[in-house]
Each structure stands twice: as C-alpha cells, then as structure tokens.
Design a protein around this motif. Sequence first.
Motif, PDB file in Angstrom:
ATOM      1  N   ASP A 111       0.987  -1.150   0.012  1.00 13.33           N
ATOM      2  CA  ASP A 111      -0.016   0.119   0.103  1.00 13.33           C
ATOM      3  C   ASP A 111       0.747   1.254  -0.044  1.00 13.33           C
ATOM      4  OD1 ASP A 111      -2.463  -1.409  -0.092  1.00 13.33           O
ATOM      5  OD2 ASP A 111      -2.625  -1.403   2.075  1.00 13.33           O
ATOM      6  N   VAL A 112       1.891   1.089   0.686  1.00 12.42           N
ATOM      7  CA  VAL A 112       2.743   2.339   0.717  1.00 12.42           C
ATOM      8  C   VAL A 112       3.252   2.531  -0.474  1.00 12.42           C
ATOM      9  CG1 VAL A 112       4.959   3.162   1.670  1.00 12.42           C
ATOM     10  CG2 VAL A 112       3.360   1.972   3.310  1.00 12.42           C
ATOM     11  N   ARG A 113       3.761   1.798  -1.205  1.00 11.45           N
ATOM     12  CA  ARG A 113       4.387   1.639  -2.514  1.00 11.45           C
ATOM     13  C   ARG A 113       3.560   2.399  -3.634  1.00 11.45           C
ATOM     14  NH1 ARG A 113       7.200  -4.018  -3.493  1.00 11.45           N
ATOM     15  NH2 ARG A 113       8.603  -3.856  -1.805  1.00 11.45           N
ATOM     16  N   PHE A 159       8.590   5.352  -8.353  1.00  7.33           N
ATOM     17  CA  PHE A 159       8.778   3.836  -7.909  1.00  7.33           C
ATOM     18  C   PHE A 159       9.928   3.914  -6.888  1.00  7.33           C
ATOM     19  CE2 PHE A 159       7.260   3.281 -12.342  1.00  7.33           C
ATOM     20  CZ  PHE A 159       6.209   2.602 -12.095  1.00  7.33           C
ATOM     21  N   ASN A 160      10.040   5.289  -6.223  1.00  8.22           N
ATOM     22  CA  ASN A 160      10.699   5.417  -5.061  1.00  8.22           C
ATOM     23  C   ASN A 160      12.203   4.714  -4.932  1.00  8.22           C
ATOM     24  OD1 ASN A 160      11.403   6.189  -2.173  1.00  8.22           O
ATOM     25  ND2 ASN A 160      10.535   4.240  -1.489  1.00  8.22           N
ATOM     26  N   TYR A 161      12.997   4.958  -6.241  1.00  8.87           N
ATOM     27  CA  TYR A 161      14.222   4.588  -6.123  1.00  8.87           C
ATOM     28  C   TYR A 161      15.356   5.911  -6.046  1.00  8.87           C
ATOM     29  CZ  TYR A 161      13.035  -0.117  -7.760  1.00  8.87           C
ATOM     30  OH  TYR A 161      12.748  -1.421  -7.709  1.00  8.87           O
ATOM     31  N   PHE A 215       0.525   4.259  -2.945  1.00  7.32           N
ATOM     32  CA  PHE A 215       0.322   5.503  -2.553  1.00  7.32           C
ATOM     33  C   PHE A 215       1.458   6.398  -2.968  1.00  7.32           C
ATOM     34  CE2 PHE A 215      -3.312   3.902  -0.275  1.00  7.32           C
ATOM     35  CZ  PHE A 215      -4.348   5.080  -0.378  1.00  7.32           C
ATOM     36  N   HIS A 216       2.812   5.895  -2.623  1.00  8.66           N
ATOM     37  CA  HIS A 216       3.848   6.722  -3.270  1.00  8.66           C
ATOM     38  C   HIS A 216       3.852   7.110  -4.843  1.00  8.66           C
ATOM     39  CE1 HIS A 216       8.101   8.110  -3.240  1.00  8.66           C
ATOM     40  NE2 HIS A 216       7.785   7.686  -4.204  1.00  8.66           N
ATOM     41  N   MET A 217       3.446   6.047  -5.326  1.00  8.03           N
ATOM     42  CA  MET A 217       3.251   6.098  -6.986  1.00  8.03           C
ATOM     43  C   MET A 217       2.330   7.132  -7.445  1.00  8.03           C
ATOM     44  SD  MET A 217       2.227   3.205  -9.793  1.00  8.03           S
ATOM     45  CE  MET A 217       0.566   3.722  -9.599  1.00  8.03           C
TER      46      MET A 217
HETATM   47  C1  LIG Z   1      11.236   4.505  -0.335  1.00  8.66           C
HETATM   48  O1  LIG Z   1      12.499   3.715  -0.154  1.00  8.66           O
HETATM   49  C2  LIG Z   1      13.017   3.948   1.177  1.00  8.66           C
HETATM   50  C3  LIG Z   1      14.490   3.327   1.023  1.00  8.66           C
HETATM   51  O2  LIG Z   1      14.311   1.906   0.386  1.00  8.66           O
HETATM   52  C4  LIG Z   1      12.327   3.467   2.184  1.00  8.66           C
HETATM   53  O3  LIG Z   1      13.114   3.623   3.208  1.00  8.66           O
HETATM   54  C5  LIG Z   1      11.090   4.290   2.151  1.00  8.66           C
HETATM   55  O4  LIG Z   1      10.262   3.652   3.104  1.00  8.66           O
HETATM   56  C6  LIG Z   1      10.242   4.257   0.955  1.00  8.66           C
HETATM   57  N1  LIG Z   1       9.237   5.140   0.964  1.00  8.66           N
HETATM   58  C7  LIG Z   1       8.083   4.700   0.471  1.00  8.66           C
HETATM   59  C8  LIG Z   1       6.948   5.706   0.351  1.00  8.66           C
HETATM   60  O5  LIG Z   1       7.967   3.710  -0.102  1.00  8.66           O
END
Ligand SMILES: *[C@@H]1O[C@H](CO)[C@@H](O)[C@H](O)[C@H]1NC(C)=O
Length: 347
Positions: A64-66, A329-331, A68-70
């Motif tokens: 879910d965090v991923r 994608f939070n990289y 929502f981040h997207m």
């Molecule tokens: C994004 O990636 C970082 C490092 O891998 C992680 O600590 C963080 O929780 C992630 N944030 C989200 C919103 O997924």
Amino acid sequence: MRRLHTFIAIVGFGVLVPVAITYYIWHGGKEHGINVRSKQYPVEFMTGFTETFKKTNSRPSEADVRTFHMEKYCYKLRKQLQEERVKISQFKYILYDDRYKTLFCQIPKVASTNWRRMFLILSGKMNTTDPGQLKSFDVHKTYDKHIKVLGDLNPEQIRYRLKNYFKFVIVREPFERLLSAYRNKFGNLSKSNLYFHKRFGRRIVKKYRPNAKEQSLITGSDVTFGEFVQYILDPNRKEPLNEHWTEYHKLCLPCIVHYDYIGKYETLTEDSAAIIDRMRASDVIEFPERSATYHHKKTENYLYDYFKHLSPKTMLKLWKFYYPDFLLFNYTLPKSLHNLTNLANYL
Ligand SMILES: *[C@@H]1O[C@H](CO)[C@@H](O)[C@H](O)[C@H]1NC(C)=O
Ligand SMILES: *[C@@H]1O[C@H](CO)[C@@H](O)[C@H](O)[C@H]1NC(C)=O
Ligand SMILES: *[C@@H]1O[C@H](CO)[C@@H](O)[C@H](O)[C@H]1NC(C)=O
Ligand SMILES: *[C@@H]1O[C@H](CO)[C@@H](O)[C@H](O)[C@H]1NC(C)=O
C-alpha cells in the motif's frame, strides 16, 4: 450545365465534408485513442493517507505504501507525464488474463520471461504447469499467440479491465535495468543480438563515433555504453525508444492504469508470491526460485565499471531523463555511482 456543376459542388461540400469529418472523429476517437481521466487527488494526499490508517489503527502494508507513493507522484508529475490521452497501441505491453481477472505490465529485463511463463500456464494451453519446461524462445515466440494484451482490445474492453481487474507491475532500479539491457543486447555477440546490432548498433556507431572503422559501421556490434547513452539522450532522436530501455512510465502508463501492486525486482520472490496470492492462483502456479546466478546482484556489481565512462554532465542528463521513474517507484541513485556525480547533493 452550370446547374449541374452547382449541384455537384453542393453535394460535394454538403455530403463529403461532413462524412470526412465524421470519419475522422470516429476513427480518431474510437480506433486510435482512448481518453482516460486521471484520478483527482487532494493536495494533502499523503497526509490523508496517514490519517486514514491512524483512524483505523492499522498499519499500511508495504505494498500500500508503494502504490500511494506512486499515486502521489502521478499527481505531482501530471503535467510532465501528459497521459491524459493515450493511444490504444500504448497498451500493448500490458498482459491480461480474464479468468484470474489480472493485468500485468511486462518490462523486459525485469523478470518478464518468468511472468510470461506464469500467464502461459494460467491460459490452460500449455501441457505443463512446470515453468521450467517452457523454453525462453518459445515463451517469447512460439507461444506468443496464447498471450493476450490490452492493446488488442477496444477502448470499452480496456476500460472495463482497468476498472475491474487486479493490476500489477514489477520494476527495478532504473539504471540497473538500463545497464542490464545494454549488456544483454550489445555486451556480446549472439544470434538473438544480431537484430539489435543491425537495427540500432549500426546507426549508433555511424552517428556518435567519429572516424568509425568500416567493420564497426557494417556490424554495429561494438557499441560502447557511452555511445548507447548518447543515443538515448540525443534531443534530435526521432524514433521512440525500444521497449528494453524506454522509461517505465511510457511502457506501463502507471498514472492511467493505477496499479494495485508494485512488485520490485529487489524483492522478486516475496513480491511474486504475494501477487500470485492476490490473484488467487497459488494452487495453479508457483513462481520459480531464484537461481544461484542471481542477475540483480551481478548487474549491480557492474554498474560502476560502465557508468564511470560517463561525464558528470552526462550522468546528470541521464538522471533527469529517467527521473520520473526514480520518483514514481521510489528509487534513488545507486550508492556505487555517488562519486561519479555531484548529484548526491540533491538527493
Ligand atoms: C522509499 O524507499 C526508502 C529506501 O528504500 C524506504 O526507506 C522508504 O520507506 C520508501 N518510501 C516509500 C513511500 O515507499
Ligand atoms: C500439447 O500436447 C499436444 C499433444 O501432444 C500437442 O499437440 C500440443 O501442440 C501441445 N501443446 C503445446 C503448447 O506444447
Ligand atoms: C551473452 O549472450 C548469452 C546468450 O544470449 C547470454 O546467456 C549471456 O548472459 C550474455 N552475456 C552477457 C555478459 O550479457
Ligand atoms: C567510486 O566508488 C567506486 C565504488 O563504490 C570505487 O570503486 C571507485 O574507486 C570510486 N572512485 C573514486 C574516484 O573515488
């Protein structure tokens, strides 16, 4: 006689023009394009997200965090991505299965062959449920007819599946996937690479290598990583990038599709199991174990050796080019590349 001319003129304009316009609208709207409205997000998107979970006193899952981040970055980048209107053909990398009501965007060099194997087994057309029995060549060529893609459907059918199906994609750190694609297609000579050498290699050598040797111009098989990157970044490049190195957001249209699950190559085994679970297909398919020759680690170790040939200026441009993918994608920039650029100051 004059009357006849007038008559023909009136019929010509009165009938042909409206017919032409209708034809244009019909085909332009129905066949070649699809309007997909983006979701509307409140500005305090992430705050709202946190609040929701505070209220229900539950913890959001990693998945879910991923997503929502997207979605947050879909909102922030909405002007830049311009995905309001897309062509149907742009959905050709998205596989679907009607029985399991699932969509999957296939990104080459990101476990796509194994996931095609899963879809082939689910199709019921294979004589085996052991993915190991399906040869890579057959998976991509012989059995292609058993793989269904959204791009072959009409707008109504596409919209229905986008709305009702479970949708997932698997991504990987963008620079690592870029290098993996380069090494796979230009890193060595093999029969399957000849196409890439002819189609792209020759042109890249011709355009970006002054005083190229005759042999290189003919074979196109010794493209360096630097030349390859120059080709990608060329502002005068007319053709769209090949699917092996084009941006994820162009291949998978994340802000239109709104994936329910974003799998990561870095955690492929766990994510694939979770996805199969969500599909309710765990009694039919099992994702293959990762072999001892774990490609992710290999490419990661090579990163510095290839990227060190790029100037800090080129590094910056390349970073900007793939920036939306990094964000969505939070990289972040891989650690091993930090000392090749002063980018780290901005991260
Ligand atoms: C994004 O990636 C970082 C490092 O891998 C992680 O600590 C963080 O929780 C992630 N944030 C989200 C919103 O997924
Ligand atoms: C499955 O087996 C049948 C009979 O042996 C054969 O005709 C068919 O081509 C096989 N299908 C595939 C996908 O290999
Ligand atoms: C060279 O090509 C072969 C066959 O396609 C492949 O298995 C191998 O991994 C390639 N080597 C590199 C360094 O990409
Ligand atoms: C930069 O980092 C890489 C790996 O992290 C290392 O091998 C290399 O020697 C470093 N280069 C410089 C100029 O510090």
